[in-house]
Design a protein around this motif. Structure first.
Motif: not given
Length: 339
Positions: A212-221, A277-289
């Motif tokens: 939703h924001t170009p080149d979106y990155k988060a510290k983590f998800g 898994l798809f957040v990490m593959r597509g946006r390249a920042f850590p995201c845990i479940d």
């Protein structure tokens, strides 16, 4: 949701599960100043409120794309995020299901402090599965899942967190995403050719390729999935440990320090195909479940993908424990430091 898979094929980055059209709408930013804080003790996660949010979603019925119930629930979720002061983006797309059905999907995104460069992503899926294909009674396999736990529980916790964020903003920006079309993966009885794991999590695949924001990155998800059961156990999910171990350890350490070690188990669970898994593959920042899965017993709970995923599977104390841990992590002074 959830097939166990052995390899992490990076070719799964989603540009198929195709968007045939997309429309993104944003609401007007809320006015007025809000106090910021790093102290989660200033807030109280209300278990009754979270339970109500779960119950409200279930009251619409199964939330399957292309149905009136899905539309009505999506409108409700959008309204609640706006009510709690979030800047809301509705990301609509036509996504192709495993059988080539076009799903009118709707990712709903609520942003707090959208101007803040440092961000935390919180997410859950809000759709429900069209098939109870794990039900012990085969005659129920073509019946829809009500999705009280598998869907509504994570969203309910995040709505209550949004209500708390409105009271005192944290020191970092927070984006809450309700992903759509997560649970529309190919059922066992479908005999056609399909793309396996890529038939799941269509909304997060789309968002990862079109944030939703170009080149979106988060510290983590942090992804919440099936976080309401009275018998829940949260082991450290396998892909989370492979790709985001520092965040996993941070969150589990926080949970254990809060006396919630019986729920957040200090052990590794299975690798689960899920939105993170798809957040990490597509946006390249850590995201845990954070997901209810016990590798030593039945795996997913007995309610999973059955007609029994109803409000009887929702426990206020489980919702509260998860919500309190997530709030504590968001408001931790360490959240803004490099992991």
């Amino acid at each position: 949701m959830r097939r166990f898979i052995i390899s992490l094929s990076l070719s799964a980055l989603f540009m198929c599960a195709c968007s045939m059209q997309t429309n993104t709408e944003k609401n007007t930013p809320a006015t007025g100043k809000q106090e910021k804080t790093n102290d989660s003790r200033a807030l109280t996660f209300d278990a009754d409120s979270a339970y109500h949010f779960v119950e409200k979603q279930v009251s619409f019925g199964p939330r399957i794309p292309n149905t009136p119930e899905h539309t009505a629930c999506g409108d409700y979720l959008t309204f609640k995020l706006k009510e709690y002061g979030a800047i809301v983006t509705e990301q609509r797309a036509d996504l192709k299901a495993y059988d080539n059905t076009i799903l009118k999907a709707r990712n709903i995104i609520g942003s707090f402090l959208p101007e803040a460069p440092e961000r935390i992503l919180l997410c859950a899926h809000w759709d429900t599965r069209p098939y109870s294909d794990n039900d012990p009674d085969p005659s129920n396999h073509h019946q829809p899942v009500m999705g009280a736990n598998d869907g509504a529980s994570g969203v309910g916790v995040l709505l209550e967190i949004a209500r708390q964020l409105q009271k005192k903003l944290p020191a970092v920006g927070v984006d809450i995403i309700f992903f759509d079309a997560e649970d529309h993966g190919a059922p066992y009885f479908y005999k056609g050719v399909n793309n396996g794991e890529e038939t799941w999590c269509l909304g997060s695949q789309y968002w990862a390729a079109n944030p939703h924001t170009p080149d979106y990155k988060a510290k983590f998800g942090i992804l919440l999935d099936m976080v309401g059961s009275p018998t829940a156990t949260f082991y450290k999910e396998g892909y989370s440990m492979q790709m985001a171990p520092l965040i996993v350890e941070k969150i589990w350490k926080e949970a254990i320090s809060m006396g919630k070690g019986g729920l957040f188990v200090n052990g590794t669970g299975g690798t689960i195909t899920d939105d993170h898994l798809f957040v990490m593959r597509g946006r390249a920042f850590p995201c845990i479940d954070i997901i209810d899965f016990n590798p030593h017993t039945t795996g997913f709970g007995s309610y999973w993908h059955t007609i029994n995923d109803t409000m009887e599977e929702i426990d206020r104390e489980t919702l509260k424990s998860v919500g309190e841990v997530v709030l504590s992590v968001i408001y931790s002074k360490q959240s803004s430091k490099k992991e």
